[in-house]
Write an enzyme that holds these catalytic residues in place. Structure first.
Site, PDB file in Angstrom:
ATOM      1  N   HIS A 127       0.860  -1.184   0.000  1.00  0.00           N
ATOM      2  CA  HIS A 127       0.000   0.000   0.000  1.00  0.00           C
ATOM      3  C   HIS A 127       0.898   1.236   0.000  1.00  0.00           C
ATOM      4  O   HIS A 127       1.858   1.318   0.771  1.00  0.00           O
ATOM      5  CB  HIS A 127      -0.892   0.001   1.248  1.00  0.00           C
ATOM      6  CG  HIS A 127      -1.710   1.247   1.407  1.00  0.00           C
ATOM      7  ND1 HIS A 127      -1.442   2.186   2.384  1.00  0.00           N
ATOM      8  CD2 HIS A 127      -2.784   1.709   0.733  1.00  0.00           C
ATOM      9  CE1 HIS A 127      -2.323   3.161   2.302  1.00  0.00           C
ATOM     10  NE2 HIS A 127      -3.147   2.908   1.304  1.00  0.00           N
ATOM     11  N   HIS A 173       1.630  11.135  -2.135  1.00  0.00           N
ATOM     12  CA  HIS A 173       0.391  10.926  -1.398  1.00  0.00           C
ATOM     13  C   HIS A 173      -0.344  12.269  -1.378  1.00  0.00           C
ATOM     14  O   HIS A 173       0.049  13.184  -0.660  1.00  0.00           O
ATOM     15  CB  HIS A 173       0.681  10.429   0.021  1.00  0.00           C
ATOM     16  CG  HIS A 173      -0.509   9.803   0.672  1.00  0.00           C
ATOM     17  ND1 HIS A 173      -0.561   9.535   2.017  1.00  0.00           N
ATOM     18  CD2 HIS A 173      -1.688   9.382   0.168  1.00  0.00           C
ATOM     19  CE1 HIS A 173      -1.728   8.990   2.316  1.00  0.00           C
ATOM     20  NE2 HIS A 173      -2.431   8.888   1.211  1.00  0.00           N
TER      21      HIS A 173
END
Length: 597
Positions: A127, A173
């Site tokens: 992830h 991110h």
């Protein structure tokens, strides 16, 4: 370090003082005597072959196999490259049994069927694979991607965003303080290291926040970087996934079809005014992050309209593809989708296509609570990805077994941290030669009477009994020279042994403390009654007792129970981050007994 005068020489003295030569444990002596005709001093090649078959469960062991063992032991222990055909002394025999290289607990080669569709396998999945640390302020880099690929990771996740001038693509991110890395750098590193640990396919999942023009640029980057390594689907609507065997040394792209980009943007605008459709996983970040606002499925968006197209209808293609998208769309071998409707409807199995569906940790827990049967049935044909909830800002993880016992193939964990969930992940994917693909148990793929599928919550009878005897350990005086184990008194090591699996099988037990030596001998046996041995993982931890402080961590490992080789086996230990110590190891014995049901 400050000046310590003459006392500086004393620091390592207690450790060296406590290291004494420990001979073979009693069970090793007994089995040596039993196979040397009542106490002979040498175990011959034929006697060793019988031991390999009858105790170690190597039923196909030949004289040549036994000769190789003798040759390797004599070479390593006595530096003798000449095979004498005499055999092994008791000390040689113990050296063999207590060697990680010669006597490991798992087969070091791929041995499972690799010809089934991808949906039949658990796949080693990361992830936010590009993050070096926490989810908010760490750097984005290709370094953690390289490290994970070298460990055997097969699914790399990249979040794609435009740069400030909207003319290039960055990996970061979104809406956090993480510093970006260029997409092309990540792609080149993936190409270079993809098949370092395994020849089986690497899947790159894109979380796409790009305009059609930048999608076209990504397509060009991907095609130029990977070339013939890239696997292309034969049509837009994939009816069954290929097998890992078919896809050896191939790179696979998985993301949403680009036709949904504009739908998503309008959707996110609507959702910014309404919280009713938002996954509870994202509540913490949803108010500050557009990507997380519609991160209900990590940008795996609606493919329901795609079924209206058969992949050959050019007019239909022109209607659904925005400018610049055709090349990008043609890359997608595993289409990501979020079918419309409630959770049960998202899990509906289509006869004419397969997709990848992503669910956040909390939404997945809701799914298995209320729609457990539908989840298992969905994963028999489609791919389900589970990812950590957004509040895990420190890159912590959830228990991956929750996903595996319901058939989820891509149980995505944060590889940047460490802890028990990641230890379980490492343990699962040490199986099958560490190739990154582990065949799901048959019970997760079968459909019984009245459309019944496996229910992890059902009360099941004991299916297999596992006995684990913890004989001894060694290596702490070599690997822990710089650690703060108690320097001023002899160590007191104890071992915790247990099972991670379905609720009925979960248990932890521990040995007594053994004081006074850096090579502890426990000789204690534990018995585990397993209802679902196929999904169970053996957990082993060693600790050093501290009277005044928290006990010191001294090594751990996890191993899939169904992959354990019976007999005496040497189990290497790993640190908290899952890196193998150079010397730390335990000598265990595994015995299995089937239970008539």
């Amino acid at each position: 370090m400050g000046y310590m005068g003459d006392y500086s020489m004393c620091i390592c003295f207690p450790k060296k003082f406590g290291v004494t030569e420990v001979g073979p444990p009693a069970d090793v002596k007994d089995v040596f005597m039993a196979y040397t005709a009542g106490g002979g001093s040498i175990m011959t090649v034929e006697q060793l072959r019988r031991f390999l078959v009858e105790v170690q469960g190597d039923f196909e062991a030949s004289m040549e196999d036994a000769e190789r063992v003798v040759e390797q032991v004599l070479k390593r222990r006595h530096n003798s490259g000449k095979f004498t055909n005499l055999g092994l002394s008791l000390e040689d025999f113990h050296f063999y049994l207590f060697s990680v290289e010669l006597n490991p607990p798992l087969l070091n080669q791929v041995h499972q069927d690799m010809t089934a569709p991808l949906s039949h396998y658990f796949i080693y999945t990361g992830h936010n694979s590009y993050l070096t640390g926490n989810q908010i302020s760490s750097d984005c880099s290709d370094v953690p991607i390289i490290k994970a690929l070298k460990r055997g990771l097969r699914v790399v996740e990249l979040d794609l965003w435009p740069n400030s001038t909207k003319d290039d693509v960055l990996v970061l991110h979104g809406w956090t303080l993480t510093t970006p890395v260029e997409l092309i750098k990540c792609l080149r590193s993936i190409k270079e290291h993809a098949f370092f640990a395994s020849p089986y396919p690497v899947i790159i999942t894109f979380e796409d926040h790009l305009t059609p023009d930048l999608q076209a640029k990504v397509a060009q980057m991907v095609m130029q970087t990977f070339g013939n390594m890239l696997f292309y689907p034969e049509s837009d609507c994939v009816k069954e996934f290929p097998s890992p065997e078919e896809l050896k040394h191939r790179i696979i792209i998985s993301t949403k079809p680009p036709k949904e980009y504009l739908e998503d943007k309008s959707l996110s605008n609507r959702r910014s005014n309404s919280q009713k459709d938002k996954d509870s996983d994202e509540e913490t970040w949803g108010r500050m992050s557009p990507d997380l606002t519609y991160d209900d499925d990590k940008s795996d968006c609606d493919t329901s309209e795609q079924s209206q197209c058969d992949g050959d209808n050019e007019a239909c293609d022109r209607l659904i593809r925005p400018s610049g998208a055709p090349a990008y769309k043609s890359l997608i071998s595993i289409p990501a989708g979020k079918p419309k409707g409630k959770l049960r409807e998202k899990l509906k199995v289509e006869n004419d296509k397969v997709i990848r569906l992503s669910l956040g940790e909390l939404k997945f827990e809701k799914a298995i609570t209320y729609h457990g049967t539908e989840v298992v049935r969905f994963t028999q044909k489609n791919i389900l990805r589970v990812y950590p909830k957004a509040t895990r800002v420190n890159s912590s993880n959830y228990n991956p077994l929750i996903g595996w016992m319901h058939g989820a193939q891509m149980v995505a964990l944060n590889m940047q941290g460490y802890g028990k969930p990641l230890w379980l992940m490492h343990g699962m994917f040490r199986s099958n030669g560490g190739c990154g693909y582990v065949k799901k148990p048959d019970f997760l793929m079968n459909v019984g009477p009245n459309d019944q599928v496996f229910d992890a919550k059902a009360k099941l009878p004991v299916k297999k009994i596992l006995k684990v005897k913890v004989h001894m350990g060694d290596g702490w005086h070599l690997d822990f020279k710089q650690r703060h184990l108690n320097l001023w008194s002899p160590p007191e090591f104890y071992t915790r042994v247990g099972i991670a699996g379905v609720a009925a099988d979960k248990v932890m037990k521990k040995t007594k403390k053994r004081k006074g030596n850096w090579t502890p001998v426990w000789d204690e046996e534990f018995t585990f009654h397993l209802t679902v041995p196929e999904i169970a993982l053996l957990r082993v931890e060693v600790h050093e007792y501290s009277m005044s402080d928290k006990d010191y961590f001294a090594g751990q490992t996890c191993l899939q129970v169904s992959e354990l080789r019976p007999g005496f086996r040497t189990v290497p230990l790993f640190n908290r981050k899952g890196e193998q110590y150079s010397s730390l190891r335990l000598l265990l014995r595994f015995e299995f007994a089937e239970v008539d049901i």
